[in-house]
Design an enzyme around this catalytic site. Structure first.
Site, PDB file in Angstrom:
ATOM      1  N   CYS A   2       0.929  -1.190   0.002  1.00 28.56           N
ATOM      2  CA  CYS A   2      -0.142   0.001   0.073  1.00 28.56           C
ATOM      3  C   CYS A   2       0.830   1.488  -0.147  1.00 28.56           C
ATOM      4  O   CYS A   2       1.794   1.352   0.276  1.00 28.56           O
ATOM      5  CB  CYS A   2      -0.973   0.154   1.154  1.00 28.56           C
ATOM      6  SG  CYS A   2      -1.614  -1.351   1.536  1.00 28.56           S
ATOM      7  N   ARG A  27       2.617   0.753  -5.619  1.00 25.64           N
ATOM      8  CA  ARG A  27       2.659  -0.196  -4.318  1.00 25.64           C
ATOM      9  C   ARG A  27       1.347  -0.814  -4.055  1.00 25.64           C
ATOM     10  O   ARG A  27       1.308  -1.619  -3.091  1.00 25.64           O
ATOM     11  CB  ARG A  27       2.942   0.871  -3.196  1.00 25.64           C
ATOM     12  CG  ARG A  27       4.040   1.707  -3.192  1.00 25.64           C
ATOM     13  CD  ARG A  27       4.072   2.722  -1.922  1.00 25.64           C
ATOM     14  NE  ARG A  27       4.579   2.103  -0.875  1.00 25.64           N
ATOM     15  CZ  ARG A  27       5.592   1.978  -0.561  1.00 25.64           C
ATOM     16  NH1 ARG A  27       6.834   2.156  -0.961  1.00 25.64           N
ATOM     17  NH2 ARG A  27       5.854   1.402   0.663  1.00 25.64           N
ATOM     18  N   TRP A  74      -2.987  -2.575  -1.523  1.00 25.58           N
ATOM     19  CA  TRP A  74      -2.754  -4.080  -2.086  1.00 25.58           C
ATOM     20  C   TRP A  74      -3.010  -4.823  -0.931  1.00 25.58           C
ATOM     21  O   TRP A  74      -2.403  -4.979   0.346  1.00 25.58           O
ATOM     22  CB  TRP A  74      -1.327  -4.061  -2.201  1.00 25.58           C
ATOM     23  CG  TRP A  74      -0.866  -5.438  -2.695  1.00 25.58           C
ATOM     24  CD1 TRP A  74      -0.955  -6.061  -4.138  1.00 25.58           C
ATOM     25  CD2 TRP A  74      -0.589  -6.456  -1.995  1.00 25.58           C
ATOM     26  NE1 TRP A  74      -0.646  -7.039  -4.192  1.00 25.58           N
ATOM     27  CE2 TRP A  74      -0.259  -7.661  -3.179  1.00 25.58           C
ATOM     28  CE3 TRP A  74      -0.084  -6.806  -0.696  1.00 25.58           C
ATOM     29  CZ2 TRP A  74       0.366  -8.876  -2.725  1.00 25.58           C
ATOM     30  CZ3 TRP A  74       0.350  -8.038  -0.394  1.00 25.58           C
ATOM     31  CH2 TRP A  74       0.623  -9.157  -1.349  1.00 25.58           C
ATOM     32  N   ASN A  98       0.237   1.500   5.813  1.00 24.95           N
ATOM     33  CA  ASN A  98       0.724   0.305   5.018  1.00 24.95           C
ATOM     34  C   ASN A  98       1.645  -0.407   5.957  1.00 24.95           C
ATOM     35  O   ASN A  98       2.352  -0.178   6.832  1.00 24.95           O
ATOM     36  CB  ASN A  98       1.874   1.571   4.194  1.00 24.95           C
ATOM     37  CG  ASN A  98       3.124   0.644   3.479  1.00 24.95           C
ATOM     38  OD1 ASN A  98       4.153   0.948   3.464  1.00 24.95           O
ATOM     39  ND2 ASN A  98       2.672  -0.642   3.237  1.00 24.95           N
ATOM     40  N   GLY A  99       1.566  -1.921   5.735  1.00 18.57           N
ATOM     41  CA  GLY A  99       1.981  -2.683   6.484  1.00 18.57           C
ATOM     42  C   GLY A  99       1.141  -3.649   7.307  1.00 18.57           C
ATOM     43  O   GLY A  99       0.127  -3.794   6.671  1.00 18.57           O
ATOM     44  N   GLU A 479      13.597 -16.685 -15.053  1.00 22.87           N
ATOM     45  CA  GLU A 479      12.994 -15.491 -15.126  1.00 22.87           C
ATOM     46  C   GLU A 479      11.893 -15.045 -16.381  1.00 22.87           C
ATOM     47  O   GLU A 479      11.030 -14.491 -16.068  1.00 22.87           O
ATOM     48  CB  GLU A 479      14.086 -14.191 -15.480  1.00 22.87           C
ATOM     49  CG  GLU A 479      13.803 -12.981 -15.766  1.00 22.87           C
ATOM     50  CD  GLU A 479      13.133 -11.963 -14.887  1.00 22.87           C
ATOM     51  OE1 GLU A 479      12.638 -12.609 -13.675  1.00 22.87           O
ATOM     52  OE2 GLU A 479      12.567 -11.092 -15.115  1.00 22.87           O
ATOM     53  N   LYS A 483       8.176 -13.932 -15.821  1.00 29.22           N
ATOM     54  CA  LYS A 483       7.575 -12.669 -16.507  1.00 29.22           C
ATOM     55  C   LYS A 483       6.303 -12.993 -17.161  1.00 29.22           C
ATOM     56  O   LYS A 483       5.436 -12.549 -17.166  1.00 29.22           O
ATOM     57  CB  LYS A 483       8.320 -12.284 -17.680  1.00 29.22           C
ATOM     58  CG  LYS A 483       9.751 -11.560 -17.347  1.00 29.22           C
ATOM     59  CD  LYS A 483       9.418 -10.072 -16.817  1.00 29.22           C
ATOM     60  CE  LYS A 483       9.217 -10.067 -15.374  1.00 29.22           C
ATOM     61  NZ  LYS A 483      10.152  -9.854 -14.695  1.00 29.22           N
ATOM     62  N   GLU A 486       3.404 -13.627 -14.644  1.00 30.74           N
ATOM     63  CA  GLU A 486       2.934 -12.221 -13.953  1.00 30.74           C
ATOM     64  C   GLU A 486       2.106 -11.378 -15.088  1.00 30.74           C
ATOM     65  O   GLU A 486       1.236 -11.016 -14.535  1.00 30.74           O
ATOM     66  CB  GLU A 486       4.148 -11.405 -13.882  1.00 30.74           C
ATOM     67  CG  GLU A 486       5.232 -11.631 -12.581  1.00 30.74           C
ATOM     68  CD  GLU A 486       6.092 -10.343 -12.630  1.00 30.74           C
ATOM     69  OE1 GLU A 486       6.134  -9.860 -11.547  1.00 30.74           O
ATOM     70  OE2 GLU A 486       6.906 -10.572 -13.441  1.00 30.74           O
ATOM     71  N   HIS A 502      14.175 -35.441 -14.745  1.00 34.03           N
ATOM     72  CA  HIS A 502      14.036 -35.991 -13.477  1.00 34.03           C
ATOM     73  C   HIS A 502      12.551 -35.702 -12.896  1.00 34.03           C
ATOM     74  O   HIS A 502      12.246 -35.656 -11.708  1.00 34.03           O
ATOM     75  CB  HIS A 502      14.986 -35.659 -12.420  1.00 34.03           C
ATOM     76  CG  HIS A 502      16.366 -35.797 -12.914  1.00 34.03           C
ATOM     77  ND1 HIS A 502      16.773 -36.972 -12.770  1.00 34.03           N
ATOM     78  CD2 HIS A 502      17.366 -35.280 -13.559  1.00 34.03           C
ATOM     79  CE1 HIS A 502      18.109 -36.984 -13.161  1.00 34.03           C
ATOM     80  NE2 HIS A 502      18.432 -35.832 -13.830  1.00 34.03           N
ATOM     81  N   LYS A 601       4.343  -3.073  -7.080  1.00 34.14           N
ATOM     82  CA  LYS A 601       5.402  -3.176  -7.446  1.00 34.14           C
ATOM     83  C   LYS A 601       6.596  -3.376  -6.407  1.00 34.14           C
ATOM     84  O   LYS A 601       7.634  -3.673  -6.403  1.00 34.14           O
ATOM     85  CB  LYS A 601       5.617  -1.691  -8.294  1.00 34.14           C
ATOM     86  CG  LYS A 601       7.016  -1.416  -9.002  1.00 34.14           C
ATOM     87  CD  LYS A 601       7.312  -1.843 -10.064  1.00 34.14           C
ATOM     88  CE  LYS A 601       8.704  -1.804 -10.499  1.00 34.14           C
ATOM     89  NZ  LYS A 601       9.142  -2.920 -11.429  1.00 34.14           N
TER      90      LYS A 601
HETATM   91  C1  F6R Z   1       9.063  -9.556 -10.911  1.00 33.65           C
HETATM   92  C2  F6R Z   1       9.331  -8.484  -9.904  1.00 33.65           C
HETATM   93  C3  F6R Z   1       9.451  -8.729  -8.512  1.00 33.65           C
HETATM   94  C4  F6R Z   1      10.420  -8.171  -7.869  1.00 33.65           C
HETATM   95  C5  F6R Z   1      10.589  -8.361  -6.174  1.00 33.65           C
HETATM   96  C6  F6R Z   1      11.804  -7.839  -5.588  1.00 33.65           C
HETATM   97  O1  F6R Z   1       8.918  -8.771 -12.311  1.00 33.65           O
HETATM   98  O2  F6R Z   1       9.352  -7.307 -10.070  1.00 33.65           O
HETATM   99  O3  F6R Z   1       9.720 -10.287  -8.556  1.00 33.65           O
HETATM  100  O4  F6R Z   1      11.741  -8.642  -8.469  1.00 33.65           O
HETATM  101  O5  F6R Z   1       9.255  -8.366  -5.888  1.00 33.65           O
HETATM  102  O6  F6R Z   1      11.380  -6.577  -5.702  1.00 33.65           O
HETATM  103  P1  F6R Z   1      12.704  -5.382  -5.310  1.00 33.65           P
HETATM  104  O7  F6R Z   1      13.483  -5.724  -6.682  1.00 33.65           O
HETATM  105  O8  F6R Z   1      12.128  -4.106  -5.577  1.00 33.65           O
HETATM  106  O9  F6R Z   1      13.225  -5.916  -3.835  1.00 33.65           O
END
Ligand code: F6R
Length: 606
Positions: A2, A27, A74, A98-99, A479, A483, A486, A502, A601
């Site tokens: 949040c 956030r 969030w 937030n938290g 990765e 991606k 997500e 395996h 994010k």
């Molecule tokens: C995926 C993504 C997340 C962040 C993760 C860590 O696309 O962005 O998996 O990499 O939440 O976030 P940071 O880098 O801000 O610690």
């Protein structure tokens, strides 16, 4: 997670609160709300979903108060409904949070027994009733908050306003970031300085346990023990303009295309181009003495760290322990005294990463962090903050931050290797030159995206997608799968190519696309053998490679040609096609690319 904001203004604040919330949407964005003091009483407007819904609610029923708080959510406790949206309030007090309040159940039970009526499923509402209880017992607002804070466990950043108090707002911070902004006859609070950038660049970061009483004339700050403390006002460099998408349809596309430039910028911070040598900042530790490195991060940043492990072990011959941040501290990993612990984070606020950093600090590690936000908590709590110069990353799915993290880690590996004498000056120069080539190679890869558009149509029909990679390119397969999940919501998994037989091979049939990241390096033949195993079971193979497609030795469903690069830099180069595959698949499927469902994010809760 949040985002929270608060304004003690000189004109109606609702519009400015929404403007600040827009800058905090990274956030969380599943509901939003604002509350203001309206002629002495508290009023709020809340809406499910994106901020535009809150704006519609405010247009229908405007708020005119000059003191207000706002929140973008969030969801952690309770569904993302209007009822659970912040601000939460009683007749006397309104709170944004937030938290997570970890002991909210006990608090709720106690307060309910005293006659308080809870309206939402959130943990935050316990704060509202706790403060209200203090006010009911005759405490002044600041004393009621001070008393309430003593009862809260967990992580929080709080913004609180009071009925009947037009020139008062209280801020409190424990475990979640919180900044105060100083205006002329106005005061602000926000989850970060970016939210406050349109109003002021004079920022005070509250420290752990701090709480502050704000009036239009300034802020009185107290520490956990209640002692008045002085905290610096710094000039923030957060840009007051909201970054825009330029000519791109989505922030994610823009950020993918910015990679040649931001990788160059990041490399320039660690490389002396004129000498083709590493010029690494002083970490306050002799890199030549390092006997072990511990890397910790979450999500995409963790995968960057995993590539870093391959690089550091290969180039510097130093063992690297890497763990997902949410795991490392709970398994109480023994760490050698004086070791180097490296944390990788775009936001610099990720709760799991921060908590692990603190654990490693307590274990006597030297702390280095690779961070994109220089003013972040992780950067501030590190012995050495190593910047990635990706600029603001708005798309929730990380792209340019990832390749900048890789750039900083590649340079770190070379720096340790040189200090330990495991690489010669010639080798250093070869690796640095290879890194310097990467922006040009990636720029070339971004000139034609038509193969990805075609592939997107194909992948959109799949239910499951597998990604395979070997060696240093195995994290790129992980990765790639992250991606795709997500932003397209397709189920995808990444595997080490050698691991397929395996177990995961049981999933292969003619409906399963298998994306193989296979540069023509020393492991190419081995990866091709695994690819054959998939072909023998009818899987649809999508090969991403600089090798000729015929070398696959079987029919390919698609082939993405990648320019040839030095094997050392392949993770940087191959990151781009896996980003473009996910992006175009999501665009074709019509999902919300920049703000995918359920995500945020910056993940500031454990
Ligand atoms: C995926 C993504 C997340 C962040 C993760 C860590 O696309 O962005 O998996 O990499 O939440 O976030 P940071 O880098 O801000 O610690």
């Amino acid at each position: 997670m949040c985002g929270i904001v608060g304004i003690l203004g000189s004109k109606p604040v609702a519009e400015d609160l929404v403007e600040a919330l827009r800058r905090l949407e990274y956030r969380g964005y599943d509901s939003a709300g604002v509350a203001t003091v309206e002629n002495g009483h508290l009023e709020r407007r809340r809406a499910e979903g994106k901020l535009r819904n809150l704006e519609t609610a405010l247009r229908a029923e405007p708020l005119t108060g000059t003191t207000g708080i706002g929140h973008t959510r969030w969801a952690t406790h309770g569904k993302p409904t209007v009822r659970n949206a912040h601000p939460h309030m009683s007749a006397k007090v309104s709170v944004v949070h937030n938290g997570i309040i970890e002991n909210y159940r006990e608090l709720k039970a106690e307060l309910t027994a005293k006659g308080h009526k809870f309206e939402s499923d959130t943990d935050t509402e316990a704060v509202v009733h706790l403060v209200t209880d203090g006010l009911d017992n005759g405490l002044a607002p600041a004393d009621a908050v001070k008393a309430a804070l003593r009862h809260l466990t967990g992580a929080f950043a709080l913004g609180i306003i009071f009925a009947g108090h037009d020139d008062l707002m209280i801020a409190a911070r424990q475990g979640s970031p919180l900044a105060l902004g100083h205006g002329d006859g106005e005061m602000y609070l926000g989850s970060d300085a970016i939210a406050l950038a349109p109003f002021t660049d004079r920022i005070t970061y509250l420290e752990e346990g701090d709480w502050a009483v704000l009036t239009r004339g300034g802020a009185e700050i107290f520490d956990r023990a209640g002692h008045r403390v002085a905290r610096q006002i710094i000039k923030s460099s957060a840009n007051s303009l909201l970054v825009d998408k330029g000519n791109h349809r989505h922030f994610m596309a823009k950020e993918i295309h910015e990679q040649p430039q931001v990788i160059s910028q990041t490399l320039a911070a660690y490389i002396d181009m004129a000498k083709s040598a590493i010029d690494y900042p002083d970490l306050g530790i002799d890199l030549g003495d390092i006997t072990r490195v511990t890397i910790s991060a979450c999500g995409t940043a963790y995968y960057a760290g995993l590539v870093g492990k391959y690089w550091i072990e290969r180039v510097a011959r130093v063992p690297v322990e890497i763990d997902i941040a949410s795991e490392l501290r709970y398994r109480e990993a023994p760490l050698p005294k004086g070791g180097l612990a490296v944390f990788v984070s775009q936001s610099g606020e990720t709760a799991d990463t921060l908590a692990t950093l603190r654990y490693c600090k307590a274990e006597g590690q030297r702390i280095a962090s690779i961070v994109n936000v220089r003013t972040s908590t992780i950067a501030r709590e590190s012995d050495a903050a190593l910047p990635t110069l990706a600029g603001p990353e708005i798309g929730v799915a990380s792209t340019k931050a990832f390749t900048c993290q890789l750039s900083a880690l590649a340079c770190l590996a070379i720096a340790i290797g040189r200090a330990k004498g495991t690489i010669s000056a010639e080798k250093e120069s070869e690796l640095v030159t290879a890194l310097a080539e990467v922006p040009r190679i990636i720029a070339g890869m971004l000139t034609d995206e038509s193969p990805y558009e075609e592939l997107a149509q194909h992948l959109s029909k799949a239910r499951d997608v597998l990604y395979l990679g070997r060696g240093i390119n195995y994290p790129i397969a992980l990765e790639g799968a992250l991606k795709l999940k997500e932003i397209s919501y397709l189920h995808a998994e990444g595997y080490a190519a050698g691991e397929l037989k395996h177990g995961p091979i049981a999933l292969i049939d003619e409906n399963v696309p298998v994306i193989v990241v296979a540069p023509e390096d020393e492991l190419f033949e081995k990866t091709i053998s695994n690819l054959q195993e998939v072909a023998a079971r009818g899987g649809q193979i999508i090969l991403i490679s600089d090798a000729e497609p015929e070398l696959a030795g079987c029919k390919l469903a698609a082939y993405i040609r990648v320019p040839h690069a030095h094997a050392f830099t392949n993770p940087l180069v191959y990151a781009v096609p896996i980003q473009l595959i996910a992006y175009h698949t999501a665009v074709f499927m019509g999902t919300d690319v920049d703000q995918p469902r359920n995500l945020a994010k910056s993940v500031t809760v454990e």
